[in-house]
Design a protein around this motif. Structure first.
Motif, PDB file in Angstrom:
ATOM      1  N   ILE A  28     109.133  93.587  54.730  1.00  0.00           N
ATOM      2  CA  ILE A  28     108.381  94.024  55.918  1.00  0.00           C
ATOM      3  C   ILE A  28     108.914  93.329  57.171  1.00  0.00           C
ATOM      4  O   ILE A  28     109.179  92.133  57.166  1.00  0.00           O
ATOM      5  CB  ILE A  28     106.868  93.728  55.745  1.00  0.00           C
ATOM      6  N   GLU A  79      95.431 100.013  55.530  1.00  0.00           N
ATOM      7  CA  GLU A  79      94.588 101.095  56.047  1.00  0.00           C
ATOM      8  C   GLU A  79      94.879 102.423  55.325  1.00  0.00           C
ATOM      9  O   GLU A  79      96.043 102.806  55.150  1.00  0.00           O
ATOM     10  CB  GLU A  79      94.896 101.254  57.538  1.00  0.00           C
ATOM     11  N   ALA A 110     102.755 103.615  47.489  1.00  0.00           N
ATOM     12  CA  ALA A 110     102.184 102.459  48.215  1.00  0.00           C
ATOM     13  C   ALA A 110     100.717 102.825  48.354  1.00  0.00           C
ATOM     14  O   ALA A 110     100.254 103.241  49.403  1.00  0.00           O
ATOM     15  CB  ALA A 110     102.866 102.278  49.560  1.00  0.00           C
ATOM     16  N   SER A 112      97.738 101.494  48.276  1.00  0.00           N
ATOM     17  CA  SER A 112      96.606 100.771  48.861  1.00  0.00           C
ATOM     18  C   SER A 112      95.432 100.816  47.869  1.00  0.00           C
ATOM     19  O   SER A 112      95.637 100.650  46.674  1.00  0.00           O
ATOM     20  CB  SER A 112      96.266 101.341  50.249  1.00  0.00           C
ATOM     21  N   ASP A 141     101.387  99.303  44.295  1.00  0.00           N
ATOM     22  CA  ASP A 141     101.381  98.681  45.623  1.00  0.00           C
ATOM     23  C   ASP A 141     101.843  97.232  45.452  1.00  0.00           C
ATOM     24  O   ASP A 141     101.665  96.638  44.379  1.00  0.00           O
ATOM     25  CB  ASP A 141      99.975  98.708  46.237  1.00  0.00           C
ATOM     26  N   ILE A 142     102.390  96.665  46.504  1.00  0.00           N
ATOM     27  CA  ILE A 142     102.831  95.256  46.458  1.00  0.00           C
ATOM     28  C   ILE A 142     101.619  94.309  46.498  1.00  0.00           C
ATOM     29  O   ILE A 142     101.698  93.157  46.072  1.00  0.00           O
ATOM     30  CB  ILE A 142     103.787  94.958  47.645  1.00  0.00           C
ATOM     31  N   ASN A 218     103.009 106.257  55.117  1.00  0.00           N
ATOM     32  CA  ASN A 218     102.479 105.207  55.998  1.00  0.00           C
ATOM     33  C   ASN A 218     102.823 103.801  55.536  1.00  0.00           C
ATOM     34  O   ASN A 218     102.012 102.887  55.671  1.00  0.00           O
ATOM     35  CB  ASN A 218     100.967 105.405  56.179  1.00  0.00           C
ATOM     36  N   MET A 219     103.983 103.629  54.938  1.00  0.00           N
ATOM     37  CA  MET A 219     104.467 102.280  54.632  1.00  0.00           C
ATOM     38  C   MET A 219     105.873 102.069  55.194  1.00  0.00           C
ATOM     39  O   MET A 219     106.221 100.952  55.542  1.00  0.00           O
ATOM     40  CB  MET A 219     104.374 101.921  53.145  1.00  0.00           C
TER      41      MET A 219
END
Ligand SMILES: C[S@@+](CC[C@H](N)C(=O)[O-])C[C@H]1O[C@@H](n2cnc3c(N)ncnc32)[C@H](O)[C@@H]1O
Length: 271
Positions: A28, A79, A110, A112, A141-142, A218-219
């Protein structure tokens, strides 16, 4: 003297250290404007350990793997919402599922807290029916915390308004007693979902098989150049020929990957 963590400031130098570390372990890319966010999110860890500076917490972080996962869980932005970017679910329902031959495999890459995966499951259930084995949705997800939440499938009622009535009636139950103010997704729906923690930057998904549909939404916005390329490469390598990839409305694969072709804005297909 007892120093309150709210009085401790994250210096520019310390922010740089965290920025590099975040990049190293997750890929990131933290923008400079995220300094305040990093400072406030990490303040509770300083409080917890009673560290007197962010530097002390940083040093500690280097020595403790468990704290590193905690750090990722705090730092990532999770989110999400049910039926977010609804045209993807409409496309799944009208253009993909009716043409599907045999069971369909979907990856919420991803995921969430699982809203995207459960939204897909509700649509699959509607089109393919409830009997087992018609669809499988893998959620990764991470952030270990959000994966746990996805697995439990218990959500605050504020999410209810995002779910169409017909799906709510069939798949969601209002919580009572200590669960009041929440709703839970049915076990029947959950039985088609698998959950695991995964860093998409690492190509550790060899045992996951291939997918007909992948949500990677959205990642990518949190990544730059080489990392973004690597993630898309890893993910697309798991897409079946003829399979579809969905990305977020503010994301693009321009100059990133040419093994998928655009069908519609944010919808790609592997030829
Ligand atoms: C903003 S949420 C998007 C959730 C969902 N896909 C959606 O569109 O509503 C971004 C998610 O990406 C996850 N993430 C960030 N870096 C990751 C990485 N390297 N590998 C896997 N997941 C990652 C975050 O933990 C977060 O849950």
């Amino acid at each position: 003297m007892n120093v309150k963590s709210t009085e401790i400031k994250l210096t520019d130098k310390e922010f740089e250290l965290f920025k590099k570390f975040i990049h190293k372990i997750s890929g990131i890319q933290m923008k400079p404007e995220k300094k305040v966010l990093v400072e406030s999110r990490l303040a509770k860890r300083l409080r917890y350990y009673q560290f007197r500076s962010y530097r002390d917490y940083y040093e500690y972080l280097q020595t403790d793997d468990v704290e590193q996962q905690m750090f990722i869980d705090i730092i990532t932005t999770n989110e999400t919402s049910f039926f977010r970017e609804p045209h993807h679910f409409e496309y799944l329902k009208t253009a993909i599922l009716p043409k599907q031959k045999g069971p369909i495999r979907i990856w919420s890459a991803a995921c969430s807290i699982g809203a995207e995966a459960y939204s897909s499951a509700m649509v699959c259930d509607e089109v393919l029916g409830t009997s087992n084995g018609k669809y499988e949705i893998v959620c990764t997800d991470i952030n270990a915390d959000v994966v746990k939440t996805a697995q439990i499938g218990l959500y605050p009622e504020k999410f209810i308004s995002q779910i169409p009535q017909k799906y709510l009636k069939k798949h969601c139950m209002r919580g009572v007693g200590k669960y009041e103010g929440n709703f839970i997704v049915s076990d029947q729906l959950k039985s088609n979902l698998l959950f695991r923690r995964m860093n998409l930057l690492e190509n550790a998904n060899g045992d996951m098989g291939e997918f007909d549909v992948i949500f990677l939404r959205n990642m990518l916005i949190y990544f730059d150049g080489p990392e973004k390329k690597k993630i898309v490469e890893n993910v697309v390598s798991r897409l079946k020929k003829g399979g579809h990839l969905f990305i977020g409305h503010s994301e693009s694969l321009f100059n990133i990957n040419n093994s998928v072709t655009q069908v519609k804005p944010t919808i790609y297909r592997k030829p």
